[in-house]
Design a protein around this motif. Sequence first.
Motif, PDB file in Angstrom:
ATOM      1  N   GLY A  42       0.798  -1.213   0.000  1.00  0.00           N
ATOM      2  CA  GLY A  42       0.000   0.000   0.000  1.00  0.00           C
ATOM      3  C   GLY A  42       0.832   1.266   0.000  1.00  0.00           C
ATOM      4  O   GLY A  42       0.350   2.343  -0.347  1.00  0.00           O
ATOM      5  N   SER A  43       2.098   1.147   0.393  1.00  0.00           N
ATOM      6  CA  SER A  43       2.968   2.330   0.427  1.00  0.00           C
ATOM      7  C   SER A  43       3.477   2.686  -0.962  1.00  0.00           C
ATOM      8  O   SER A  43       4.108   3.720  -1.148  1.00  0.00           O
ATOM      9  N   ILE A  44       3.228   1.832  -1.928  1.00  0.00           N
ATOM     10  CA  ILE A  44       3.669   2.105  -3.294  1.00  0.00           C
ATOM     11  C   ILE A  44       2.458   2.447  -4.157  1.00  0.00           C
ATOM     12  O   ILE A  44       1.638   1.570  -4.442  1.00  0.00           O
ATOM     13  N   PRO A  45       2.324   3.695  -4.558  1.00  0.00           N
ATOM     14  CA  PRO A  45       1.108   4.091  -5.296  1.00  0.00           C
ATOM     15  C   PRO A  45       0.890   3.269  -6.564  1.00  0.00           C
ATOM     16  O   PRO A  45      -0.247   3.017  -6.948  1.00  0.00           O
ATOM     17  N   GLU A  46       1.965   2.846  -7.201  1.00  0.00           N
ATOM     18  CA  GLU A  46       1.821   2.141  -8.479  1.00  0.00           C
ATOM     19  C   GLU A  46       1.804   0.615  -8.306  1.00  0.00           C
ATOM     20  O   GLU A  46       2.082  -0.121  -9.247  1.00  0.00           O
ATOM     21  N   TRP A  47       1.463   0.153  -7.095  1.00  0.00           N
ATOM     22  CA  TRP A  47       1.525  -1.293  -6.822  1.00  0.00           C
ATOM     23  C   TRP A  47       0.764  -2.131  -7.855  1.00  0.00           C
ATOM     24  O   TRP A  47       1.281  -3.123  -8.375  1.00  0.00           O
ATOM     25  N   GLU A  48      -0.478  -1.745  -8.142  1.00  0.00           N
ATOM     26  CA  GLU A  48      -1.277  -2.562  -9.067  1.00  0.00           C
ATOM     27  C   GLU A  48      -0.690  -2.536 -10.482  1.00  0.00           C
ATOM     28  O   GLU A  48      -0.767  -3.532 -11.199  1.00  0.00           O
ATOM     29  N   GLN A  49      -0.075  -1.413 -10.869  1.00  0.00           N
ATOM     30  CA  GLN A  49       0.598  -1.373 -12.177  1.00  0.00           C
ATOM     31  C   GLN A  49       1.831  -2.280 -12.179  1.00  0.00           C
ATOM     32  O   GLN A  49       2.139  -2.927 -13.166  1.00  0.00           O
ATOM     33  N   LEU A  50       2.518  -2.291 -11.025  1.00  0.00           N
ATOM     34  CA  LEU A  50       3.690  -3.172 -10.901  1.00  0.00           C
ATOM     35  C   LEU A  50       3.280  -4.631 -11.073  1.00  0.00           C
ATOM     36  O   LEU A  50       3.966  -5.407 -11.748  1.00  0.00           O
ATOM     37  N   ARG A  51       2.155  -4.993 -10.455  1.00  0.00           N
ATOM     38  CA  ARG A  51       1.669  -6.379 -10.587  1.00  0.00           C
ATOM     39  C   ARG A  51       1.381  -6.711 -12.044  1.00  0.00           C
ATOM     40  O   ARG A  51       1.728  -7.778 -12.533  1.00  0.00           O
ATOM     41  N   GLN A  52       0.756  -5.783 -12.731  1.00  0.00           N
ATOM     42  CA  GLN A  52       0.434  -6.004 -14.133  1.00  0.00           C
ATOM     43  C   GLN A  52       1.720  -6.172 -14.949  1.00  0.00           C
ATOM     44  O   GLN A  52       1.845  -7.085 -15.764  1.00  0.00           O
ATOM     45  N   LEU A  53       2.684  -5.306 -14.649  1.00  0.00           N
ATOM     46  CA  LEU A  53       3.968  -5.368 -15.343  1.00  0.00           C
ATOM     47  C   LEU A  53       4.672  -6.688 -15.032  1.00  0.00           C
ATOM     48  O   LEU A  53       5.212  -7.350 -15.927  1.00  0.00           O
ATOM     49  N   GLY A  54       4.649  -7.077 -13.758  1.00  0.00           N
ATOM     50  CA  GLY A  54       5.269  -8.334 -13.346  1.00  0.00           C
ATOM     51  C   GLY A  54       4.646  -9.513 -14.079  1.00  0.00           C
ATOM     52  O   GLY A  54       5.351 -10.409 -14.562  1.00  0.00           O
ATOM     53  N   SER A  55       3.328  -9.491 -14.178  1.00  0.00           N
ATOM     54  CA  SER A  55       2.619 -10.562 -14.874  1.00  0.00           C
ATOM     55  C   SER A  55       3.022 -10.595 -16.347  1.00  0.00           C
ATOM     56  O   SER A  55       3.308 -11.663 -16.906  1.00  0.00           O
ATOM     57  N   GLU A  56       3.102  -9.429 -16.960  1.00  0.00           N
ATOM     58  CA  GLU A  56       3.435  -9.383 -18.386  1.00  0.00           C
ATOM     59  C   GLU A  56       4.886  -9.799 -18.647  1.00  0.00           C
ATOM     60  O   GLU A  56       5.182 -10.468 -19.634  1.00  0.00           O
ATOM     61  N   ILE A  57       5.767  -9.396 -17.738  1.00  0.00           N
ATOM     62  CA  ILE A  57       7.170  -9.803 -17.886  1.00  0.00           C
ATOM     63  C   ILE A  57       7.283 -11.324 -17.858  1.00  0.00           C
ATOM     64  O   ILE A  57       7.957 -11.938 -18.685  1.00  0.00           O
ATOM     65  N   LYS A  58       6.577 -11.935 -16.884  1.00  0.00           N
ATOM     66  CA  LYS A  58       6.665 -13.393 -16.773  1.00  0.00           C
ATOM     67  C   LYS A  58       5.967 -14.097 -17.946  1.00  0.00           C
ATOM     68  O   LYS A  58       6.458 -15.116 -18.429  1.00  0.00           O
ATOM     69  N   LEU A  59       4.876 -13.534 -18.413  1.00  0.00           N
ATOM     70  CA  LEU A  59       4.206 -14.136 -19.572  1.00  0.00           C
ATOM     71  C   LEU A  59       5.095 -14.049 -20.812  1.00  0.00           C
ATOM     72  O   LEU A  59       5.220 -15.009 -21.585  1.00  0.00           O
ATOM     73  N   HIS A  60       5.720 -12.894 -20.977  1.00  0.00           N
ATOM     74  CA  HIS A  60       6.639 -12.708 -22.094  1.00  0.00           C
ATOM     75  C   HIS A  60       7.776 -13.731 -22.007  1.00  0.00           C
ATOM     76  O   HIS A  60       8.154 -14.360 -22.994  1.00  0.00           O
ATOM     77  N   THR A  61       8.288 -13.899 -20.789  1.00  0.00           N
ATOM     78  CA  THR A  61       9.401 -14.828 -20.575  1.00  0.00           C
ATOM     79  C   THR A  61       8.992 -16.258 -20.909  1.00  0.00           C
ATOM     80  O   THR A  61       9.725 -16.977 -21.594  1.00  0.00           O
ATOM     81  N   LEU A  62       7.815 -16.648 -20.443  1.00  0.00           N
ATOM     82  CA  LEU A  62       7.367 -18.023 -20.690  1.00  0.00           C
ATOM     83  C   LEU A  62       7.096 -18.247 -22.176  1.00  0.00           C
ATOM     84  O   LEU A  62       7.310 -19.346 -22.701  1.00  0.00           O
ATOM     85  N   THR A  63       6.635 -17.198 -22.832  1.00  0.00           N
ATOM     86  CA  THR A  63       6.357 -17.306 -24.266  1.00  0.00           C
ATOM     87  C   THR A  63       7.647 -17.476 -25.068  1.00  0.00           C
ATOM     88  O   THR A  63       7.670 -18.127 -26.109  1.00  0.00           O
ATOM     89  N   ASN A  64       8.720 -16.860 -24.565  1.00  0.00           N
ATOM     90  CA  ASN A  64      10.004 -16.916 -25.279  1.00  0.00           C
ATOM     91  C   ASN A  64      11.035 -17.721 -24.497  1.00  0.00           C
ATOM     92  O   ASN A  64      12.231 -17.442 -24.561  1.00  0.00           O
ATOM     93  N   LEU A  65      10.541 -18.713 -23.760  1.00  0.00           N
ATOM     94  CA  LEU A  65      11.402 -19.401 -22.793  1.00  0.00           C
ATOM     95  C   LEU A  65      12.628 -20.059 -23.429  1.00  0.00           C
ATOM     96  O   LEU A  65      13.745 -19.903 -22.933  1.00  0.00           O
ATOM     97  N   ALA A  66      12.412 -20.762 -24.538  1.00  0.00           N
ATOM     98  CA  ALA A  66      13.531 -21.505 -25.137  1.00  0.00           C
ATOM     99  C   ALA A  66      14.646 -20.547 -25.558  1.00  0.00           C
ATOM    100  O   ALA A  66      15.830 -20.777 -25.260  1.00  0.00           O
ATOM    101  N   ASP A  67      14.272 -19.466 -26.223  1.00  0.00           N
ATOM    102  CA  ASP A  67      15.273 -18.497 -26.679  1.00  0.00           C
ATOM    103  C   ASP A  67      16.010 -17.860 -25.510  1.00  0.00           C
ATOM    104  O   ASP A  67      17.230 -17.714 -25.528  1.00  0.00           O
ATOM    105  N   LEU A  68      15.238 -17.476 -24.485  1.00  0.00           N
ATOM    106  CA  LEU A  68      15.851 -16.804 -23.337  1.00  0.00           C
ATOM    107  C   LEU A  68      16.779 -17.746 -22.574  1.00  0.00           C
ATOM    108  O   LEU A  68      17.840 -17.328 -22.098  1.00  0.00           O
TER     109      LEU A  68
END
Lengths: 458, 247
Positions: A42-68
């Motif tokens: 709650g002390s981080i105003p952009e917490w929910e945006q961070l979660r969204q970003l975190g989710s997208e980073i991991k989805l991107h990673t899983l989508t490109n897992l072999a290459d990465l």
Amino acid sequence: MSHSSSATHAQQAEIFCRDESRVDWHSKALWLMREKRDRAAGSIPEWEQLRQLGSEIKLHTLTNLADLLQQFEANCQANGIQVHWARDGKEHNQIVHEILARHQVKKLVKSKSMLTEECHMNPYLEERGIEVIDTDLGERIIQLAGQPPSHIVVPAIHMKKEEVGDLFHEKIGTEAGASDPTYLTRAARQHLREQFLSADAAMTGVNMAVADKGAVVVCTNEGNADMGVNLPAVQLHSMGIDKIVPNLDSAAVLLRMLARNATGQPVTTYSSMYRGPKAGGEMHVIIVDNGRTAMLQDKILAESLKCIRCGGCLNTCPVYRRSGGHSYSYTIPGPIGIAVGGSKDDTNSIPWACTLCASCSGVCPTKVPLDKIIHHHRRLKAEAGQLPYGKANYMPLVGKLMGSQTAFNCSMSMARGALKILPGSLLKPFAGAWGKYRELPVAPKSSFEHWYKNNRSE
Amino acid sequence: MKIALFIPCLVNQLMPDVAVATLELLEKLGHEVIFPKGQTCCGQPMTNSGCYNEARNTTMKLLNSFKGVECDAIVCPAASCLVAAKENFHEFDDSPEAEAVIAKLYELTEFLHDVAPIPAFSKAFPHRISLQMSCHGVRMLGLASGSEFMGKPFNKVEAILAKIPGIEIRYPERKDECCGFGGTFAMDEGAVSAKMGKDKAWFHANTGAEYVVGYDPSCMMHLDGMIRRQQLPVQTRHVAQIINAAL
């Protein structure tokens, strides 16, 4: 311990629940962590945006897992790191043993790694004459107690300080009856210091593997990973294929959430990046699949690989807090344990150790849809003919009854009659778990349908 | 508006007062209310256990009872059943007729907040209530922001009830922690379910409220059984009963 038993989660949980004051203590201790998490997030105003970003980073990673993964391997090798691939836990343990045997390692110091728990590495190495010392305080406690972890971040959360005091008295010679946490921690520190100094090799888990740097990030609060890795010549890091992140920017997003969501700290005390062997030493990274690729094939299960192992879902889980980590058949307990271990659960019960309240999904920093994954495991179990608690027998009957309005209304009117006429004591045995713990519903005179017919129908 | 009632089997059979209150309050608000025949279970006990084959017949029977019914909205006084009905209708039927039914489905407080707000309450309800923020309403239907959520908080249920003169709204400790009902969970995991229910019942009672008020009848039935077993000085009511009393 519970892990070798084939008892269902409900059976294990029922045993845990017999000591209600202990349940209250356990539940409260973990809820305290949830509250700390709420304050930190709650002390981080952009917490929910961070979660969204975190989710997208991991989805991107899983989508490109072999290459990465290949990019990570190439960059590691360029940094002088030796990279190994293990299909499963057995291969992982063999690789580790081979490296250690080559260096005549007698004692290995290890910082926290749920992966090595998953691979059952400690007993494998111990059988081959290598002493493994867990150096995280919580892990050392349960190792001395001969128990598996009951939580992925605070593995000894199920033990009270008095129990730790008794254990330390027996195992490392602290004063009898001493339970002061500062005293016990100091004693453990002294005990572990000796282990660090006499170890031949060090091993850590991996929080993030940075593909474009060929480096691994290891987070601890006690500095035990760093103390271990920086002393002996040989260092090993074991990681699941899901630990990859593309770059340091991605790692930074996840690091901002990891400790906040775990314990409410802004960041772990030590967040270290290892990017090559020390002079004259060797650095090995072992990359483990152990069923993860298979999970990737299922669109719903795949999302469980977004997890960064903060443990936040365990702290909020009302079932975990009241049943304890040892009630789950899989090494990792709680919602994420059900998600990643549901397919390996031979008790066929952990997907049902959940009310589908979805608090876990709301807490998760990378938006793993835990409740949907758990629900999906139930469907997979049903399709495989592996239903627990008599469901295979009664569900078809319920379905048939509910599908036939006449039969359903008939039986419900009988039930209403029984609830009204028969004394509670007579009905309780028939009401199973309901009547054992709760009063039965007060029966109304008639159904709404009946009321409607009398009061509104033209 | 013309409203079709979706009365889940549990409400129909064991809590008819909740259905009556729902019907009466909607009528008081000037809506025409009908109750389509042939309704049965939404299939949630089966699908939540993973048993989709066993859920098909009952789900389709419920869905068919609404197909072709002339109405502006289908309103249900049970959040969890509403969520399950939506999901299960989708699962078993992707026809335009099914879509038309799904598009009209509303949980009661959702309807009273988003679609047809209550202009004013005519009577006071001078009592302290403790709100039971059940999981599926919060985390699947979005009746309120979950306590886990760090964005701008909102609560549609409180927004409606707070307008009732004299009402005093409180929340239990661990505001939206699950009460432990969980459908067949209450039977499968009796010990844990009971402990969750006991904790929740006490947290509600500790607010000093006269009534525990919720929008999910199954959770309320579980809590009612627990409150009576614990002999706590508090009673359960459905939001429809409170709203109806204040209109």
